[in-house]
Design a protein around this motif. Sequence first.
Motif, mmCIF file in Angstrom:
data_model
loop_
_atom_site.group_PDB
_atom_site.id
_atom_site.type_symbol
_atom_site.label_atom_id
_atom_site.label_comp_id
_atom_site.label_asym_id
_atom_site.label_seq_id
_atom_site.Cartn_x
_atom_site.Cartn_y
_atom_site.Cartn_z
ATOM 1 N N ASP A 163 -22.391 -17.483 39.211
ATOM 2 C CA ASP A 163 -22.248 -18.496 40.002
ATOM 3 C C ASP A 163 -21.618 -20.291 39.577
ATOM 4 N N ASP A 164 -21.603 -19.980 38.711
ATOM 5 C CA ASP A 164 -21.060 -21.676 38.102
ATOM 6 C C ASP A 164 -20.119 -21.445 38.091
ATOM 7 N N LEU A 165 -19.077 -20.307 37.849
ATOM 8 C CA LEU A 165 -18.010 -20.621 37.492
ATOM 9 C C LEU A 165 -17.164 -20.844 38.839
ATOM 10 N N GLU A 166 -17.819 -20.178 39.571
ATOM 11 C CA GLU A 166 -17.122 -20.429 41.416
ATOM 12 C C GLU A 166 -17.075 -21.392 42.032
ATOM 13 N N ARG A 167 -18.123 -22.453 41.208
ATOM 14 C CA ARG A 167 -18.056 -24.001 41.422
ATOM 15 C C ARG A 167 -17.681 -24.737 41.030
ATOM 16 N N ILE A 168 -16.835 -24.431 39.799
ATOM 17 C CA ILE A 168 -15.991 -25.277 39.160
ATOM 18 C C ILE A 168 -14.743 -25.369 39.692
ATOM 19 N N THR A 169 -14.744 -26.270 40.369
ATOM 20 C CA THR A 169 -13.439 -26.512 41.122
ATOM 21 C C THR A 169 -12.307 -27.404 40.828
ATOM 22 N N ALA A 170 -11.686 -28.188 39.122
ATOM 23 C CA ALA A 170 -11.080 -28.810 38.815
ATOM 24 C C ALA A 170 -10.109 -28.461 38.954
ATOM 25 N N PRO A 171 -8.442 -27.805 38.658
ATOM 26 C CA PRO A 171 -7.650 -27.388 38.310
ATOM 27 C C PRO A 171 -7.915 -26.926 36.902
ATOM 28 N N THR A 172 -7.988 -25.491 36.819
ATOM 29 C CA THR A 172 -8.308 -25.146 35.073
ATOM 30 C C THR A 172 -7.236 -24.448 34.650
ATOM 31 N N LEU A 173 -6.689 -24.946 33.130
ATOM 32 C CA LEU A 173 -5.868 -23.393 32.427
ATOM 33 C C LEU A 173 -6.867 -23.335 31.578
ATOM 34 N N VAL A 174 -7.100 -21.651 31.303
ATOM 35 C CA VAL A 174 -8.116 -20.968 29.694
ATOM 36 C C VAL A 174 -6.789 -20.262 28.983
ATOM 37 N N LEU A 175 -6.601 -20.822 28.127
ATOM 38 C CA LEU A 175 -6.117 -20.072 27.163
ATOM 39 C C LEU A 175 -6.599 -19.616 26.179
ATOM 40 N N VAL A 176 -6.419 -17.921 26.188
ATOM 41 C CA VAL A 176 -7.087 -17.592 25.119
ATOM 42 C C VAL A 176 -6.093 -16.152 23.599
ATOM 43 N N GLY A 209 -8.796 -9.841 27.032
ATOM 44 C CA GLY A 209 -8.799 -9.370 28.765
ATOM 45 C C GLY A 209 -9.884 -9.455 29.515
ATOM 46 N N GLU A 210 -10.589 -8.905 29.163
ATOM 47 C CA GLU A 210 -12.305 -9.372 29.992
ATOM 48 C C GLU A 210 -12.029 -10.921 30.639
ATOM 49 N N ILE A 211 -12.193 -11.837 29.647
ATOM 50 C CA ILE A 211 -12.739 -12.944 30.217
ATOM 51 C C ILE A 211 -11.086 -12.939 30.784
ATOM 52 N N ALA A 212 -9.869 -13.464 30.554
ATOM 53 C CA ALA A 212 -8.881 -13.440 31.790
ATOM 54 C C ALA A 212 -8.951 -13.108 32.767
ATOM 55 N N ALA A 213 -9.668 -11.790 32.524
ATOM 56 C CA ALA A 213 -9.899 -11.365 34.493
ATOM 57 C C ALA A 213 -11.230 -11.950 34.716
ATOM 58 N N VAL A 214 -12.320 -12.213 34.999
ATOM 59 C CA VAL A 214 -13.358 -12.689 34.858
ATOM 60 C C VAL A 214 -13.219 -14.695 35.324
ATOM 61 N N VAL A 215 -11.859 -15.215 34.646
ATOM 62 C CA VAL A 215 -11.497 -16.408 34.717
ATOM 63 C C VAL A 215 -11.245 -16.426 36.405
ATOM 64 N N THR A 216 -9.830 -15.809 36.254
ATOM 65 C CA THR A 216 -8.932 -15.308 37.340
ATOM 66 C C THR A 216 -9.581 -14.874 38.951
ATOM 67 N N ALA A 217 -10.674 -14.133 38.374
ATOM 68 C CA ALA A 217 -11.940 -13.809 39.477
ATOM 69 C C ALA A 217 -12.582 -14.856 39.665
ATOM 70 N N ARG A 218 -13.067 -15.383 39.599
ATOM 71 C CA ARG A 218 -14.595 -16.471 39.349
ATOM 72 C C ARG A 218 -13.927 -17.695 39.808
ATOM 73 N N MET A 219 -12.828 -17.988 39.125
ATOM 74 C CA MET A 219 -12.794 -19.418 38.991
ATOM 75 C C MET A 219 -11.941 -19.962 40.048
ATOM 76 N N PRO A 220 -11.824 -20.641 41.593
ATOM 77 C CA PRO A 220 -11.565 -20.765 41.691
ATOM 78 C C PRO A 220 -10.314 -21.078 41.927
ATOM 79 N N ARG A 221 -9.614 -21.939 41.420
ATOM 80 C CA ARG A 221 -8.588 -22.727 40.679
ATOM 81 C C ARG A 221 -8.060 -23.019 39.221
ATOM 82 N N ALA A 222 -7.771 -21.218 38.710
ATOM 83 C CA ALA A 222 -7.672 -21.780 37.052
ATOM 84 C C ALA A 222 -6.794 -20.727 36.771
#
Length: 292
Positions: free
Chosen positions: A220-233, A243-256
């Motif tokens: 729920d927290d991740l879905e509420r973060i609306t800022a454009p986000t670049l996550v480098l892992v 791989g798990e974190i990239a999948a979570v970011v892609t699925a949950r963060m609307p602009r990541a």
Amino acid sequence: MADCRPRVLAIRSFFAVYDDLVDRLWPSSSVDSDVVTSFGTTRVHRLGSGDETPFVLLPGSGGPSLMWHAYVGRLAASRPVIAIDPVGEPGPSVQTRAIDNGDEWSLWLDEVLTGLDVGQAHLVGTSYGGWIALRHALRSPDAVASLTLLDPGGFGKVSPTFVAWIIACGLASFAPRPVRRALARPLRNLALRDDEAMPLVKATFGFRRKHIMPTPLTDDDLERITAPTLVLVGGHSQLYDAGEIAAVVTARMPRAVAEIIPEASHDLVLRHPDELAARIVTFAAATRACPR
């Protein structure tokens, strides 16, 4: 009464090394100041000019803002840069009150930026600093123009594997130079090959840090973060399964956008800083064309 002399000597030793590295590695154009917050006095370093929304740089735990020395020149060529030394970390900031949760870290950052008259910023954070940036984007979404996170905390619990890696790297930093440099590869930590910075790494052990572990953000927290986000892992990150974190970011963060850097580990910030700085600049510039 306990003898405080060893601690005083350790702090003096740290600042002797720190000041020397600042003189040699940090741009002389930097304008430094202290911002008073309810958690203590925070040292900030400002570079660049212009009216663009600034980059705000947040280092990982155990490292002062000096860790961004290879980035700040490139970043400041595109927009103002504010590098912050968090309270309670090795460096010139002074903590006077404990920070007990992520919201209080966000409040601290808000007080720093308010003191600098910065209403909105492009937050760039690595490791613990990345978690602080996430917490600020969650608590104060209008204050965050974008997030760029380099192997950040906050996407899961800190594992025993990561703690063991930190301990192993700490022990390796005190090994003779040839041994230390040889251990950099199996430990996947480029810092162990940095002969210039290693005295500062050793000197940080004289500081007592009592920060909380970065608590994981919920879906729920991740879905509420609306800022454009670049996550480098880092592909070999000791903190997470990349791989798990990239999948979570892609699925949950609307602009990541998530990207795995195959050769990197949690030392990602030390790898190819020119290329990563260029990515940070490009990403921040692109957000202007994508209003919320």
